[in-house]
Scaffold this motif. Structure first.
Motif, short mmCIF file in Angstrom:
data_model
loop_
_atom_site.label_atom_id
_atom_site.label_comp_id
_atom_site.label_asym_id
_atom_site.label_seq_id
_atom_site.Cartn_x
_atom_site.Cartn_y
_atom_site.Cartn_z
N VAL A 160 -8.02 4.38 0.94
CA VAL A 160 -7.02 3.45 1.74
C VAL A 160 -6.18 4.24 1.86
O VAL A 160 -5.99 5.63 1.92
CB VAL A 160 -6.58 2.31 0.44
N LEU A 177 -1.08 4.50 -7.79
CA LEU A 177 -1.06 3.84 -6.68
C LEU A 177 -0.78 1.95 -6.86
O LEU A 177 -0.93 1.77 -8.12
CB LEU A 177 -2.69 3.66 -6.27
N ALA A 199 -7.82 -1.73 -3.48
CA ALA A 199 -8.74 -1.23 -1.66
C ALA A 199 -9.49 -0.39 -2.06
O ALA A 199 -10.36 0.02 -1.27
CB ALA A 199 -7.34 -0.59 -1.53
N LEU A 257 0.23 -1.47 -0.03
CA LEU A 257 -0.13 -0.10 0.11
C LEU A 257 0.78 1.39 -0.09
O LEU A 257 1.06 1.64 0.84
CB LEU A 257 -1.02 -0.06 1.15
N GLY A 298 -3.35 -0.92 -3.80
CA GLY A 298 -4.46 0.51 -3.62
C GLY A 298 -4.97 0.39 -4.08
O GLY A 298 -6.23 1.03 -4.53
N VAL A 355 -2.30 4.89 2.45
CA VAL A 355 -1.12 4.51 1.82
C VAL A 355 -0.16 5.86 1.79
O VAL A 355 0.15 6.40 2.20
CB VAL A 355 -1.23 4.55 0.34
#
Length: 113
Positions: free
Chosen positions: A73, A91, A98, A49, A95, A75
């Motif tokens: 999310v 991402l 998510a 992430l 990520g 990160v």
């Protein structure tokens, strides 16, 4: 009196500008180069992430919210980019999963502590 008023206006301006600088909206995309080094020297991990951002310091944690479905999310910034005009964050595939998107999507990005 004028000095105090000027200081108060300046302080109010700083509060407004600093809070605006902590959140941004734009387009997110997906990137991952398994095993290659990121800008901070880590090995890229498509399952991690993490994310790339042009200016945020490495190690900054940000909440990315998909504006299409509301999923979010947190990160960690460990790379630089994206280098495509109009995009604000890249991402990893983990990520993106998510937040429920593939390809690109509109997002908001906000620093978290």
């Amino acid at each position: 009196m004028v000095v105090r008023l000027g200081a108060a206006i300046c302080s109010a301006f700083f509060v407004v500008c600093s809070s605006a600088a902590m959140a941004e909206s734009g387009i997110a995309s997906i990137y991952a180069y398994a095993g290659e080094k990121t800008a901070n020297g880590e090995r890229a991990n498509p399952g991690g992430l993490t994310a790339a951002h042009k200016t945020l310091p490495f190690g900054t944690r940000v909440r990315v919210v998909n504006k299409r479905n509301g999923k979010s999310v947190v990160v960690r910034i460990n790379d630089r980019g994206p280098f495509v005009r109009g995009r604000i964050i890249d991402l990893t595939p983990a990520g993106a999963r998510a937040t429920g998107f593939s390809g690109i999507t509109p997002v908001s990005v906000e620093s978290v502590s």
